[in-house]
Design a protein around this motif. Structure first.
Motif, PDB file in Angstrom:
ATOM      1  N   CYS A 146      -5.427  -3.866   9.930  1.00  0.00           N
ATOM      2  CA  CYS A 146      -4.277  -3.242   9.263  1.00  0.00           C
ATOM      3  C   CYS A 146      -3.956  -4.087   8.032  1.00  0.00           C
ATOM      4  CB  CYS A 146      -3.079  -3.220  10.224  1.00  0.00           C
ATOM      5  SG  CYS A 146      -1.700  -2.220   9.612  1.00  0.00           S
ATOM      6  N   LEU A 148      -1.019  -4.282   6.905  1.00  0.00           N
ATOM      7  CA  LEU A 148       0.354  -4.744   7.102  1.00  0.00           C
ATOM      8  C   LEU A 148       0.364  -5.878   8.129  1.00  0.00           C
ATOM      9  CD1 LEU A 148       1.867  -1.191   7.006  1.00  0.00           C
ATOM     10  CD2 LEU A 148       1.865  -2.896   5.189  1.00  0.00           C
ATOM     11  N   THR A 149       1.453  -6.597   8.146  1.00  0.00           N
ATOM     12  CA  THR A 149       1.471  -7.814   8.962  1.00  0.00           C
ATOM     13  C   THR A 149       2.752  -7.892   9.775  1.00  0.00           C
ATOM     14  OG1 THR A 149       2.397  -8.921   7.034  1.00  0.00           O
ATOM     15  CG2 THR A 149       0.022  -9.168   7.364  1.00  0.00           C
ATOM     16  N   PHE A 152       5.183  -8.965  15.157  1.00  0.00           N
ATOM     17  CA  PHE A 152       5.088  -8.861  16.623  1.00  0.00           C
ATOM     18  C   PHE A 152       3.822  -8.121  17.058  1.00  0.00           C
ATOM     19  CE2 PHE A 152       7.385  -5.503  14.589  1.00  0.00           C
ATOM     20  CZ  PHE A 152       6.697  -4.396  15.032  1.00  0.00           C
ATOM     21  N   CYS A 153       2.976  -7.732  16.103  1.00  0.00           N
ATOM     22  CA  CYS A 153       1.856  -6.841  16.416  1.00  0.00           C
ATOM     23  C   CYS A 153       0.525  -7.588  16.333  1.00  0.00           C
ATOM     24  CB  CYS A 153       1.850  -5.663  15.437  1.00  0.00           C
ATOM     25  SG  CYS A 153       0.393  -4.605  15.603  1.00  0.00           S
ATOM     26  N   THR A 155      -2.505  -6.253  16.161  1.00  0.00           N
ATOM     27  CA  THR A 155      -3.391  -5.674  15.137  1.00  0.00           C
ATOM     28  C   THR A 155      -3.066  -6.266  13.764  1.00  0.00           C
ATOM     29  OG1 THR A 155      -3.350  -3.612  16.403  1.00  0.00           O
ATOM     30  CG2 THR A 155      -4.277  -3.495  14.201  1.00  0.00           C
ATOM     31  N   GLY A 156      -1.777  -6.563  13.548  1.00  0.00           N
ATOM     32  CA  GLY A 156      -1.341  -7.096  12.265  1.00  0.00           C
ATOM     33  C   GLY A 156      -1.928  -8.464  11.929  1.00  0.00           C
ATOM     34  N   GLY A 210      -3.948   0.270  13.181  1.00  0.00           N
ATOM     35  CA  GLY A 210      -3.854   0.695  11.795  1.00  0.00           C
ATOM     36  C   GLY A 210      -2.636   1.522  11.451  1.00  0.00           C
TER      37      GLY A 210
HETATM   38 FE1  SF4 Z   1       2.526  -3.028  11.681  1.00  0.00          FE
HETATM   39 FE2  SF4 Z   1       0.751  -3.231  13.668  1.00  0.00          FE
HETATM   40 FE3  SF4 Z   1       1.547  -0.803  12.821  1.00  0.00          FE
HETATM   41 FE4  SF4 Z   1      -0.054  -2.344  11.269  1.00  0.00          FE
HETATM   42  S1  SF4 Z   1      -0.562  -1.475  13.283  1.00  0.00           S
HETATM   43  S2  SF4 Z   1       1.780  -1.213  10.640  1.00  0.00           S
HETATM   44  S3  SF4 Z   1       0.727  -4.398  11.740  1.00  0.00           S
HETATM   45  S4  SF4 Z   1       2.819  -2.355  13.839  1.00  0.00           S
END
Ligand code: SF4
Ligand code: SAH
Length: 416
Positions: A146, A148-149, A152-153, A155-156, A210
Motif C-alpha cells: 500500500c 499509505l502508511t 495500525f495496519c 499492510t501499511g 491495498g
Molecule cells: Fe491504510 Fe492499511 Fe488501508 Fe493501506 S491498507 S489505506 S495502510 S488501512
C-alpha cells in the motif's frame, strides 16, 4: 462485516497441499477480467468473423463466469477448432495456490501467486473467506502492499509492490469459489444466471491489501464483472469497497461502480486522524464527510459504513464516542467497531472489552447499529490489517508470540 462468532480456539491452523498452476502458459494473455468489448477484440485477433463475435462473447461469458471453468476444453458448445485457436492465443487458468489455510473458526486464507503477464513483477496476494450464519464474505485485495502508511495496519508497513490488474482482482473471487465448490456443476443452461440461493460466497468486501481507490480502473472493471447479471451476478448491495478516504474518487465509486461504501474513519479529530490515517493530511475529516454526504444512491436503505478501530487509550474514550455520533449526524450510516488486531512490531493495544462495549453503547443509544466486528481467523493471520504478503514473511518466533497474544485477547474478548 458484522461478525458473530468468537475465535476462542486458536490451535495452529491446518495447511492444505498447494496446487500447481493449471497450465504451463502462465505468461499468455488472460481472458479473465476483460469486458465484453475487449473479449470481442480478443476474438477478432484470432480471426473470429464479426457476425459471430457477439454470440461467442456470450458463450465465453457464460463459461467463465456462470460455470467457472478454467480450461478451454470444457467449453462443449464451442467448436473444437475455435477452442484450439483460443488455447493457442490465450489462457483462462487460475493463479497458483501457494497455500491454503483453514482456521478453527472456518475462516480460510489463501496465498495466490500471479504471473507477471506484462503487468510488472509476479506477485503474491492474500484473500480471505469468512463464513457466517446465512452468508459468506470474501475479503479481496486490490494492491500488493500500500502507498499509505496507516500506523495500525500491517499492510501499511509494506511498500507498494504494484497495483493488481482486473484479472487478478476477479481471479480471487473465481478461485475462492473453485476451492469452496461454489460453482454449479453439471448442466446449467446457457443464459441462466448463477442461482443466488445456497451460494457460499455471497458478499465481497474490498478490504484486503491495498487502497482500492488508488487502483480505481482495475477495481471498477473487476467489480462490474462480478456484479454482471449474466455472470457472477453478485448484487452491488453485497459488494462493499472500503477506503481510507481518497476523497476525489468517492463520487465516481458511487456513480460508476454503484457498490456500498465503507470509510476507515478511526478518529474524530484531525490531529489524531493525521497520525493514524495519514491521508487525512491531504483530505481532512470535513472534506471526507462532505464527499460521503454526496455519495450517489445514499439513503436509509443504503448506508455508508464507518469503520473505527479500537485502540486502547488512543481513540476509545466515551467523549470520542459522543463526538463520533455528532460528526455523523445526518449521514445514513452504520458504525463498525473493529477490535485492533495486533501484528509483530505494532505499537498499539486493543481496547479493553468493557471499553469497546461502553463505546458501542453510546453509539447504539444514538440510534446507530454498531456491530463489534469479532476478530476472525487470527490464528492464521487473516484478520483485518494482518495481511501482508510473502515478501516480508513473519519469522516463526514472532508468529509464536503473536499466537499467544491472539489466544489471550480472544479469550478476553469472549469474556473468559
Ligand atoms: Fe491504510 Fe492499511 Fe488501508 Fe493501506 S491498507 S489505506 S495502510 S488501512
Ligand atoms: N485500504 C482500505 C481497505 C483495506 S483495510 C482502507 O484502509 O479502508 C480494511 C479495514 O481494516 C480498514 O478499515 C482498516 O483501517 C482496518 N485495519 C487495518 N489494520 C487493522 C488492524 N491491525 N486491526 C483492525 N483493523 C485494521
Amino acid at each position: 462485516m458484522s461478525l458473530t462468532e468468537t475465535d476462542r480456539d486458536v490451535t495452529p491452523a491446518r495447511k492444505a497441499a498447494p496446487r500447481p498452476p493449471a497450465d504451463g502458459a502462465a505468461e499468455m494473455p488472460s481472458l479473465i477480467g476483460l469486458d465484453r468489448a475487449e473479449l470481442a477484440e480478443a476474438l477478432a485477433s484470432i480471426g473470429v468473423p464479426e457476425r459471430q463475435r457477439r454470440m461467442r462473447v456470450a458463450q465465453l461469458w457464460h463459461w467463465l463466469y456462470v460455470r467457472g471453468i478454467s480450461d478451454f476444453s470444457e467449453m462443449t458448445n464451442v467448436s473444437k477448432g475455435l477452442r484450439a485457436d483460443l488455447e493457442r492465443a490465450f489462457t483462462i487458468a487460475r493463479p497458483e495456490i501457494v497455500s491454503e489455510q483453514i482456521s478453527n473458526d472456518g475462516t480460510r486464507k489463501w496465498l495466490f501467486r500471479f504471473p507477471s503477464r506484462g503487468a510488472g513483477r509476479p506477485v503474491e496476494v492474500e484473500t480471505v473467506y469468512i463464513p457466517e450464519e446465512g452468508r459468506g464474505t470474501l475479503c479481496v485485495s486490490s494492491q500488493v502492499g500500500c502507498t499509505l502508511t496507516c500506523t495500525f495496519c500491517h499492510t501499511g508497513t509494506q511498500r507498494l509492490v504494484r497495483n493488481l490488474t482486473a484479472e487478478e482482482i476477479l481471479s480471487q473471487v473465481l478461485i475462492a469459489r473453485d476451492r469452496l465448490g461454489d460453482f454449479p456443476r453439471g448442466e446449467t443452461p446457457e443464459g441462466a444466471a448463477v442461482p443466488s440461493e445456497g451460494r457460499l460466497v455471497t458478499n465481497i468486501v474490498m478490504m484486503g491489501m491495498g487502497e482500492p481507490l488508488y487502483n480505481f480502473d482495475n477495481v471498477k472493471k473487476a467489480l462490474l464483472i462480478a456484479s454482471d447479471g449474466e455472470g457472477l451476478s453478485l448484487s452491488k448491495r453485497r459488494i462493499t469497497l472500503s477506503t481510507s478516504g481518497v476523497v476525489p474518487m468517492i463520487e465516481r465509486t458511487g456513480s460508476e461502480i454503484g457498490c456500498m461504501l465503507a470509510i476507515s474513519l478511526h478518529a474524530v479529530r484531525d490531529d489524531l486522524r493525521d497520525e493514524l490515517v495519514p491521508i487525512n493530511k491531504k483530505w481532512n475529516i470535513a472534506a471526507l464527510l462532505d464527499a460521503c454526504r454526496a455519495y450517489p444512491g445514499l439513503n436509509n436503505a443504503r448506508r455508508i459504513t464507518f469503520e473505527y478501530v479500537m485502540l486502547k487509550g488512543v481513540n476509545d474514550s466515551l467523549a470520542e464516542a459522543r463526538d463520533l455520533v455528532r460528526l455523523l449526524k445526518g449521514i445514513p450510516a452504520k458504525i463498525n467497531l473493529i477490535p485492533f488486531n495486533p501484528w509483530p512490531g505494532s505499537a498499539y493495544e486493543c481496547s479493553d472489552w468493557e471499553q469497546i462495549e461502553a463505546f458501542a453503547d453510546v453509539v447504539n443509544r444514538a440510534g446507530y447499529a454498531s456491530p463489534i466486528r469479532t476478530p476472525r481467523g487470527r490464528d492464521i493471520f487473516a484478520a483485518c490489517g494482518q495481511l501482508k504478503s510473502e515478501s516480508e514473511k513473519v519469522r516463526a518466533r514472532e508468529r509464536k508470540a503473536l499466537e499467544t497474544d491472539a489466544a489471550r485477547s480472544a479469550l478476553s474478548s469472549a469474556g473468559g
